[in-house]
Enzyme design. Structure first.
Site, short mmCIF file in Angstrom:
data_model
loop_
_atom_site.label_atom_id
_atom_site.label_comp_id
_atom_site.label_asym_id
_atom_site.label_seq_id
_atom_site.Cartn_x
_atom_site.Cartn_y
_atom_site.Cartn_z
N GLY A 29 0.86 -1.18 0.00
CA GLY A 29 0.00 0.00 0.00
C GLY A 29 0.89 1.22 0.00
N GLU A 30 0.62 2.14 0.86
CA GLU A 30 1.42 3.35 0.95
C GLU A 30 1.91 3.47 2.39
OE1 GLU A 30 1.86 4.92 -2.07
OE2 GLU A 30 3.48 5.71 -0.83
N SER A 31 3.22 3.31 2.58
CA SER A 31 3.75 3.24 3.95
C SER A 31 3.46 4.52 4.74
CB SER A 31 5.24 2.95 3.92
OG SER A 31 5.93 3.91 3.16
N CYS A 61 6.39 -5.12 0.76
CA CYS A 61 6.47 -3.82 0.09
C CYS A 61 6.34 -2.67 1.11
CB CYS A 61 5.44 -3.77 -1.03
SG CYS A 61 5.91 -2.61 -2.30
N ARG A 90 12.46 4.17 -0.45
CA ARG A 90 11.13 4.05 -1.05
C ARG A 90 11.21 4.25 -2.56
NH1 ARG A 90 7.35 8.08 0.87
NH2 ARG A 90 5.74 6.75 0.01
N ILE A 118 5.82 -3.57 -7.31
CA ILE A 118 5.02 -2.38 -7.62
C ILE A 118 5.55 -1.20 -6.80
CG2 ILE A 118 2.70 -1.37 -7.63
CD1 ILE A 118 1.61 -4.30 -7.63
N ARG A 119 6.18 -0.27 -7.44
CA ARG A 119 6.81 0.87 -6.73
C ARG A 119 7.53 0.37 -5.47
NH1 ARG A 119 3.81 4.66 -4.61
NH2 ARG A 119 1.93 3.41 -4.72
N HIS A 159 5.25 -8.39 -3.93
CA HIS A 159 3.92 -8.75 -3.41
C HIS A 159 3.68 -10.25 -3.58
CE1 HIS A 159 1.95 -4.82 -2.71
NE2 HIS A 159 2.88 -4.40 -3.55
N GLU A 161 1.46 -12.06 -2.49
CA GLU A 161 0.03 -12.44 -2.49
C GLU A 161 -0.59 -12.26 -3.88
OE1 GLU A 161 1.25 -9.66 -1.57
OE2 GLU A 161 -0.13 -8.01 -1.97
N1 GLN Z 1 5.89 2.91 -2.68
C1 GLN Z 1 5.04 2.48 -1.58
C2 GLN Z 1 5.50 3.13 -0.28
O1 GLN Z 1 6.42 3.83 -0.25
C3 GLN Z 1 5.03 0.98 -1.46
C4 GLN Z 1 4.36 0.37 -2.66
C5 GLN Z 1 3.71 -0.95 -2.41
O2 GLN Z 1 3.44 -1.33 -1.26
N2 GLN Z 1 3.41 -1.62 -3.48
O3 GLN Z 1 4.89 2.92 0.73
#
Ligand code: GLN
Length: 177
Positions: A29-31, A61, A90, A118-119, A159, A161
């Site tokens: 997600g987004e930390s 992630c 990140r 993913i990112r 990921h 999952e």
């Molecule tokens: N770029 C996101 C972050 O900095 C992490 C991306 C992800 O969980 N797929 O939190």
């Protein structure tokens, strides 16, 4: 993924949901957002204590970022459980458009594991207490750690999952006593 492995799971949304769990997964997600929610829900303090007492954690992630001892390119007020001696940056593999998949050779697994990035955060430094279970080659560097373990803490840049392959989750479940 957990129920396919016969493991019961609950979604943790309040501090009360932590009661009785044997392990926890901090998802992607987004930390920065997860960090804020951990604080506003008042989960951070109790969970921090449980992790300190040896609760097994899988961080994928963003979850990896939330467990790392050191975070680069984060928000200044972003919090971490500092549960594994790694430094992460990140979005180090690039933006959303640079998301990619790779077949990883994972320590202890016979066949390669198809990993979805993913990112993803990049691990830039690893302490002596950390075992590197898989690496990937990036544009800039060969052998970037992407799956690491320190005691009951397992973290992945990718990921696990998002495919039908449950072997990373099985490794995690094997860490629960
Ligand atoms: N770029 C996101 C972050 O900095 C992490 C991306 C992800 O969980 N797929 O939190």
């Amino acid at each position: 993924m957990l129920s396919s492995l016969g493991t019961k799971s609950v979604a943790v949304r309040t501090p009360d949901d932590l009661a009785g769990i044997d392990a926890i997964i901090l998802p992607g997600g987004e930390s920065t957002t997860i960090s804020m929610l951990l604080e506003s829900s008042e989960i951070f303090g109790s969970l921090n204590q449980m992790i300190g007492e040896g609760l097994p954690v899988l961080g994928t992630c963003a979850g990896m970022i939330l467990l790392a001892n050191e975070v680069s390119d984060g928000r200044r007020d972003q919090k971490s459980f500092e549960a594994i001696d790694i430094s992460v940056r990140r979005n180090s593999f690039g933006r959303q458009i640079a998301s990619f998949e790779s077949d990883l050779k994972v320590k202890g697994l016979e066949e390669s594991f198809r990993a979805v990035f993913i990112r993803a955060p990049g691990v830039e430094k690893v302490g002596d207490s950390v075992e590197i279970l898989a690496t990937v080659d990036s544009d800039e560097q060969t052998g970037v750690p992407v799956l690491c373990r320190s005691g009951p803490i397992l973290v992945s840049s990718f990921h696990p999952e998002l495919t039908a392959d449950s072997r990373i989750h099985q490794i995690f479940l094997s860490l629960i006593k």
